[in-house]
Design a protein around this motif. Structure first.
Motif, PDB file in Angstrom:
ATOM      1  N   GLY A  31       0.785  -1.226   0.000  1.00 39.73           N
ATOM      2  CA  GLY A  31       0.000   0.000   0.000  1.00 39.73           C
ATOM      3  C   GLY A  31       0.810   1.265   0.000  1.00 39.73           C
ATOM      4  N   ALA A  32       2.095   1.156  -0.244  1.00 43.25           N
ATOM      5  CA  ALA A  32       2.965   2.333  -0.241  1.00 43.25           C
ATOM      6  C   ALA A  32       2.536   3.313  -1.332  1.00 43.25           C
ATOM      7  N   ASN A  33       2.821   4.571  -1.111  1.00 44.09           N
ATOM      8  CA  ASN A  33       2.473   5.611  -2.079  1.00 44.09           C
ATOM      9  C   ASN A  33       3.184   5.409  -3.403  1.00 44.09           C
ATOM     10  N   THR A  34       2.489   5.761  -4.453  1.00 41.13           N
ATOM     11  CA  THR A  34       3.032   5.628  -5.798  1.00 41.13           C
ATOM     12  C   THR A  34       3.069   6.978  -6.502  1.00 41.13           C
ATOM     13  N   TYR A  35       3.954   7.094  -7.470  1.00 42.35           N
ATOM     14  CA  TYR A  35       4.168   8.349  -8.187  1.00 42.35           C
ATOM     15  C   TYR A  35       4.410   8.028  -9.653  1.00 42.35           C
ATOM     16  N   TYR A  36       3.913   8.906 -10.533  1.00 38.86           N
ATOM     17  CA  TYR A  36       3.989   8.644 -11.965  1.00 38.86           C
ATOM     18  C   TYR A  36       4.380   9.887 -12.739  1.00 38.86           C
ATOM     19  N   ALA A  37       5.043   9.667 -13.846  1.00 42.95           N
ATOM     20  CA  ALA A  37       5.231  10.731 -14.814  1.00 42.95           C
ATOM     21  C   ALA A  37       3.886  11.054 -15.449  1.00 42.95           C
ATOM     22  N   GLU A  38       3.698  12.306 -15.818  1.00 41.22           N
ATOM     23  CA  GLU A  38       2.425  12.713 -16.405  1.00 41.22           C
ATOM     24  C   GLU A  38       2.104  11.917 -17.663  1.00 41.22           C
ATOM     25  N   SER A  39       3.119  11.549 -18.416  1.00 36.83           N
ATOM     26  CA  SER A  39       2.911  10.880 -19.690  1.00 36.83           C
ATOM     27  C   SER A  39       2.352   9.466 -19.548  1.00 36.83           C
TER      28      SER A  39
END
Length: 128
Positions: free
Chosen positions: A57-65
Motif C-alpha cells: 500500500g505504499a504511495n506511488t508516483y507517476y510521470a504525467e505521460s
C-alpha cells in the motif's frame, strides 16, 4: 548491495499491454523505494514511476505521460516490483530500467541520481 533483474519486455502492438517485473536480491527489499525509468533511442533516461518503501500500500508516483495507463506495485514477499503498462503507444518504446533508492525522499523520488542500484534494462517496443 541490491541486485536487480528486469524481465517482461517485448514487442506489443499499439493499445496493447505488458507487465514488467523486477526481481531484487540482497538487502531487505521492503526498505527501498523502487523506481522505473526508461530511455528511448537517442534520448536521456526519464522517470516513469516509483513506489515508496514499505508494503503493497505504499504511495506511488507517476510521470504525467503515463499516469492513468501504468501502475507500479510491489510484492515484498517475492522481492519484486512490477510495472503494469496498458494502452501502450509508439512513444512508450524504450529500454525500461528498475532502480532501488535507499533514501526515498519524496522531493527527489523522480531523480535518477538518487537511486543507488540499477538493473540491466528490458526493451519495450511498440511499432508505429
Amino acid at each position: 548491495q541490491v541486485q536487480l533483474v528486469e524481465s517482461g519486455g517485448g514487442v506489443v502492438q499499439a493499445g496493447g499491454s505488458l507487465r514488467l517485473s523486477c526481481a531484487a536480491s540482497g538487502e531487505t527489499f521492503s526498505r527501498y523505494t523502487m523506481g522505473w525509468f526508461r530511455q528511448a533511442p537517442g534520448k536521456g533516461r526519464d522517470f516513469v514511476a516509483a513506489i515508496r518503501y514499505g508494503g503493497a500500500g505504499a504511495n506511488t508516483y507517476y510521470a504525467e505521460s503515463v499516469k492513468g495507463r501504468f501502475t507500479v506495485s510491489r510484492d515484498n514477499a517475492k522481492n519484486t516490483v512490477y510495472l503494469q503498462m496498458r494502452n501502450l503507444q509508439p512513444e512508450d518504446t524504450a529500454v525500461y530500467f528498475c532502480a532501488a533508492n535507499s533514501g526515498g525522499i519524496l522531493s527527489t523520488i523522480r531523480l535518477q541520481h538518487t537511486y543507488q542500484y540499477w538493473g540491466q534494462g528490458t526493451q519495450v517496443t511498440v511499432p508505429s
